[in-house]
Enzyme design. Structure first.
Site, short mmCIF file in Angstrom:
data_model
loop_
_atom_site.label_atom_id
_atom_site.label_comp_id
_atom_site.label_asym_id
_atom_site.label_seq_id
_atom_site.Cartn_x
_atom_site.Cartn_y
_atom_site.Cartn_z
N ASP A 92 -3.54 -19.71 -11.44
CA ASP A 92 -4.98 -19.88 -11.41
C ASP A 92 -5.46 -19.91 -12.86
OD1 ASP A 92 -7.56 -20.12 -10.59
OD2 ASP A 92 -7.73 -18.11 -9.73
N ASP A 269 -3.68 -17.56 -1.09
CA ASP A 269 -3.21 -16.45 -1.91
C ASP A 269 -4.16 -15.31 -1.67
OD1 ASP A 269 -5.46 -17.48 -3.79
OD2 ASP A 269 -4.87 -15.55 -4.62
N CYS A 307 10.80 -4.05 13.06
CA CYS A 307 10.52 -4.95 11.94
C CYS A 307 11.76 -5.02 11.05
CB CYS A 307 9.32 -4.45 11.15
SG CYS A 307 9.05 -5.36 9.60
N CYS A 309 11.99 -5.83 7.93
CA CYS A 309 11.76 -5.71 6.48
C CYS A 309 12.52 -4.50 5.94
CB CYS A 309 10.28 -5.62 6.16
SG CYS A 309 9.59 -3.96 6.17
N CYS A 312 10.97 -0.97 6.72
CA CYS A 312 11.18 -0.45 8.08
C CYS A 312 12.66 -0.17 8.31
CB CYS A 312 10.63 -1.44 9.11
SG CYS A 312 8.83 -1.58 9.02
N HIS A 339 6.22 -4.02 3.34
CA HIS A 339 6.11 -4.34 4.77
C HIS A 339 4.96 -5.33 5.01
CE1 HIS A 339 5.63 -3.98 9.10
NE2 HIS A 339 4.34 -3.87 8.83
ZN LIG Z 1 8.45 -3.67 8.10
#
Ligand SMILES: [Zn+2]
Length: 404
Positions: A92, A269, A307, A309, A312, A339
């Protein structure tokens, strides 16, 4: 081919599926850009970005110009080297940041005078914004525009549109002189116009005539309210060319992502996922969770069971995150930010998949159920397509309209 945008599905004003090719790889759209304003993601290692599904990252030219400076960024291997990221990068121009600090800036036709606490008074001009971005080396540079902080005051918005068009032409000419996209960099114009359809139309038409490589919708999410914001988005996308990327700046709650995609946006974004994470709010398929809430005191579940990720998967219990947040530990903000970014990028993947399968309306309904809020639902005349979708998880409290 350095740059190409291929529309794989969708229509002029409704949701679109696309593929944006850049010198640093392909960006399947709709896409979300993680924010690395100062050349670094907040609390997120670049190593986890790809596995999360990221293809493009955003940074900020003005911030990097001020600290550490373009020479240092070049010594680090340009913006990609500094970010340790080999995917696409968009910078930007920094206009928004200046104008949001209205007390520290003064706008003239030449540019914006800005008083930096460290570097002192600088004049940030369209020429300077272009030159700095050319030196930093992102795949996509944004024009310096004039973003008025009060989008509902026509006396402020109209001159800002005129200035945005004047500055746009200067930067378009500099871009053309550098060889256009053959330079390895694309340049996007930014449509201003506040909440006024006539000004949005004037700005979009003017920029369109200059033939930018892509177009952004700027000057939204500034307190005009979710309905006025989505009206501005729809007004603007209706006037942009079908075969160019459309980027909605600074917007990115789950609900807003879905509603803006429904109105023809390809790129986003927002600091929303990481900022909410730092403040102990987790984004889940069932809605948001306030992890400081007493009900999580003895909760042994991870942030969102199932999840994939890293946060998690590390199985830190919600109760431990709550205790850590209250004790001022720095791991909980990192784990929840990670997460939330994973959730947001997964949502974009699900949006793309649903557009491919014709099940976007079902996914949009699921997100509207989990994140009710005041953001308006489907745009008028939205075609309802039948299709499969995962079951809708339980309801959740509303989400506030964020600013960037
Ligand atoms: Zn997660």
């Amino acid at each position: 081919v350095n740059f190409a945008f291929r529309l794989l599905g969708g229509d002029a004003e409704g949701p679109r599926l696309g593929l944006f090719t850049t010198p640093h790889g392909e960006v399947p759209t709709p896409a979300f850009m993680a924010v690395a304003t100062r050349g670094m993601l907040r609390g997120i290692s670049p190593a986890v970005l790809r596995p999360m599904g990221a293809s493009i990252v955003l940074s900020n030219a003005l911030h990097l110009f001020l600290r550490p400076g373009p020479e240092t960024v070049r010594a680090l291997g340009g913006i990609h080297g500094m970010l340790a990221w080999d995917g696409a990068v968009l910078t930007d121009s920094g206009g928004f940041q200046i104008f949001s600090l209205a007390s520290l800036c003064r706008v003239t036709d030449a540019g914006v005078f800005y008083k930096d606490p460290v570097r002192g008074r600088i004049l940030w001009t369209p020429e300077k914004a272009f030159e700095v971005q050319a030196a930093l080396g992102p795949d996509i540079a944004m024009v310096l525009d004039h973003c008025p902080v009060e989008p509902t005051d026509k006396d402020l918005v109209a001159p800002a549109v005129a200035r945005t068009l004047r500055w746009g032409r200067i930067q378009r000419d500099l871009h053309a002189a550098r060889g256009g996209t053959a330079s390895g960099q694309a340049l996007f114009g930014i449509v201003q116009g506040g909440v006024f359809p006539d000004l949005r139309e004037e700005c979009a038409r003017g920029l369109r005539e200059m033939e930018f490589d892509g177009y952004a919708v700027g000057g939204v999410s500034l307190g005009e309210g979710p309905e006025a914001m989505m009206d501005s988005v729809r007004t603007t996308t209706a006037r942009l060319p079908r075969d160019r990327v459309r980027y909605l700046m600074g917007v990115g709650s789950p609900r807003e992502l879905v509603e803006a995609v429904a109105r023809g946006i390809d790129l986003f974004d927002c600091v929303f996922p990481t900022r909410t994470g730092r403040f102990a709010t987790a984004l889940t398929w069932g809605g948001r969770l306030h992890l400081k809430n007493a009900r999580f005191r003895e909760d042994c579940a991870p942030i969102e069971p199932g999840c994939p990720c890293l946060s998690c998967q590390s199985e830190v219990p919600r109760g431990a995150l709550r205790a850590g947040f209250l004790a001022g530990e720095f791991l909980p903000p990192i784990l929840v930010s990670q997460h939330n970014l994973h959730f947001t990028l997964t949502l974009m993947g699900r949006i793309r998949e649903s557009l491919q399968k014709g099940s976007f309306p079902a996914l949009a309904a699921e997100i509207r159920g989990a994140y009710p809020g005041k953001t308006p639902g489907p745009p008028p005349g939205d075609a309802i397509l039948e299709g499969s979708s995962p079951p809708i998880p339980g309801g959740a409290p509303s989400i506030r309209n964020p600013n960037r």
